[in-house]
Motif scaffolding. Structure first.
Motif, PDB file in Angstrom:
ATOM      1  N   ASN A  46       0.824  -1.205   0.000  1.00 39.95           N
ATOM      2  CA  ASN A  46       0.000   0.000   0.000  1.00 39.95           C
ATOM      3  C   ASN A  46       0.863   1.261   0.000  1.00 39.95           C
ATOM      4  O   ASN A  46       0.500   2.268  -0.613  1.00 39.95           O
ATOM      5  CB  ASN A  46      -0.945   0.003   1.211  1.00 39.95           C
ATOM      6  CG  ASN A  46      -2.214  -0.779   0.952  1.00 39.95           C
ATOM      7  OD1 ASN A  46      -2.807  -0.686  -0.120  1.00 39.95           O
ATOM      8  ND2 ASN A  46      -2.648  -1.554   1.935  1.00 39.95           N
TER       9      ASN A  46
ATOM     10  N   ARG B 218      -9.336   0.348  -0.530  1.00 42.55           N
ATOM     11  CA  ARG B 218      -8.205  -0.272  -1.211  1.00 42.55           C
ATOM     12  C   ARG B 218      -7.169  -0.796  -0.223  1.00 42.55           C
ATOM     13  O   ARG B 218      -6.562  -1.849  -0.450  1.00 42.55           O
ATOM     14  CB  ARG B 218      -7.549   0.725  -2.153  1.00 42.55           C
ATOM     15  CG  ARG B 218      -6.395   0.144  -2.970  1.00 42.55           C
ATOM     16  CD  ARG B 218      -5.052   0.573  -2.450  1.00 42.55           C
ATOM     17  NE  ARG B 218      -4.768   1.941  -2.794  1.00 42.55           N
ATOM     18  CZ  ARG B 218      -3.769   2.639  -2.264  1.00 42.55           C
ATOM     19  NH1 ARG B 218      -2.978   2.076  -1.369  1.00 42.55           N
ATOM     20  NH2 ARG B 218      -3.565   3.893  -2.603  1.00 42.55           N
TER      21      ARG B 218
ATOM     22  N   VAL C 268      -2.621  -2.489  -9.091  1.00 44.30           N
ATOM     23  CA  VAL C 268      -3.368  -1.415  -8.436  1.00 44.30           C
ATOM     24  C   VAL C 268      -2.873  -0.051  -8.901  1.00 44.30           C
ATOM     25  O   VAL C 268      -3.667   0.868  -9.137  1.00 44.30           O
ATOM     26  CB  VAL C 268      -3.290  -1.549  -6.903  1.00 44.30           C
ATOM     27  CG1 VAL C 268      -4.091  -0.443  -6.228  1.00 44.30           C
ATOM     28  CG2 VAL C 268      -3.806  -2.915  -6.460  1.00 44.30           C
TER      29      VAL C 268
ATOM     30  N   GLU D 265      -5.200   2.751 -10.755  1.00 46.02           N
ATOM     31  CA  GLU D 265      -5.424   4.055 -10.133  1.00 46.02           C
ATOM     32  C   GLU D 265      -4.823   5.204 -10.921  1.00 46.02           C
ATOM     33  O   GLU D 265      -5.363   6.320 -10.910  1.00 46.02           O
ATOM     34  CB  GLU D 265      -4.862   4.056  -8.708  1.00 46.02           C
ATOM     35  CG  GLU D 265      -5.635   3.182  -7.744  1.00 46.02           C
ATOM     36  CD  GLU D 265      -5.196   3.344  -6.309  1.00 46.02           C
ATOM     37  OE1 GLU D 265      -5.892   2.836  -5.408  1.00 46.02           O
ATOM     38  OE2 GLU D 265      -4.159   3.995  -6.060  1.00 46.02           O
TER      39      GLU D 265
END
Length: 253
Positions: free
Chosen positions: A19, A81, A121, A125
């Motif tokens: 992340n 997310r 991801v 995004e």
């Protein structure tokens, strides 16, 4: 089962780090980040109110659930997310550990999976596939196969070359025919990296699978009015998904 459980625990923790990569790498690559901005600085903080987060706010999965998806200071919504990446990483790591007992292949599979999750991801995004991830993934695949751990080294090298070359050729064919760009250079590098891990023999089924999946998703989105024929759909996630499927079930292709 113990190995799978330990892999899931590691997956939750690594998902938390992913992340950080997902949030910070695009800013670092685009040059929009302030001076000194790194993966470690500034400390994790709420983007809405700027408060530095405490350790209790950073426990993977549990903190988001305990805070009900909101900042502990200003109550602004926190993107789902974050827990989804942590959960997906844990589940995929656990599945790989359950399926693969040989530690060398398992370690490679976990590293391969983690990079593909982050790239997927980020592409969804931002539309970017940062060199900071695709190039280390490529070199990592060649080093992993240095002694034929997954495929012989010559097949890994040819996989990297062919992966880049095939999409580069399709890019120019599409551009000459339509005058528009149909792919990004990040897609070339990602397929080259996947080819380095899986070898050139994996590329035909991988490209077929990713193309068909992308067409199906685009068709569904257009059917429900979520995109038009001229809208761009990131191709990286379909390459990553297909690469992971081939890694796990490669003997079936």
């Amino acid at each position: 089962m113990m190995q799978a459980g330990m892999a899931m625990l590691a997956g939750v923790l690594i998902g938390s780090f992913l992340n950080v990569l997902i949030h910070r790498l695009p800013r670092m690559a685009s040059g929009d980040a302030p001076d000194g901005y790194t993966l470690a600085w500034p400390r994790s903080h709420c983007p809405a109110c700027g408060h530095t987060l405490h350790a209790r706010h950073l426990i993977p999965l549990l903190s988001w659930l305990a805070l009900r998806g909101r900042c502990g200071f200003c109550r602004s919504a926190i993107s789902p997310r974050y827990p989804l990446v942590e959960l997906a990483t844990a589940l995929l790591f656990g599945f790989l550990a359950w399926r693969q007992a040989e530690l060398g292949l398992l370690a490679g599979g976990l590293a391969f999976t983690a990079c593909l999750i982050a790239l997927t991801v980020i592409d969804l995004e931002t539309g970017l596939l940062p060199d900071n991830l695709t190039l280390p993934l490529l070199w990592g695949g060649l080093l992993f196969n240095l002694h034929g751990q997954r495929v012989p080294l010559d097949e890994a090298v040819l996989g990297a070359v062919a992966g880049y070359g095939v999409l580069w050729g399709l890019y120019w064919l599409h551009r000459l025919a339509s005058g528009r760009e149909g792919l990004g250079y990040g897609d070339f590098k990602l397929l080259a990296a996947i080819g380095a891990w899986l070898g050139w023999r994996a590329l035909p089924p991988l490209l077929l699978m990713s193309s068909l999946t992308g067409l199906c998703v685009a068709g569904i989105l257009m059917l429900f009015g979520r995109m038009s024929r001229r809208d761009a759909l990131p191709f990286g996630p379909f390459l990553a998904l297909s690469g992971w499927v081939v890694w796990v079930w490669g003997s079936a292709f």
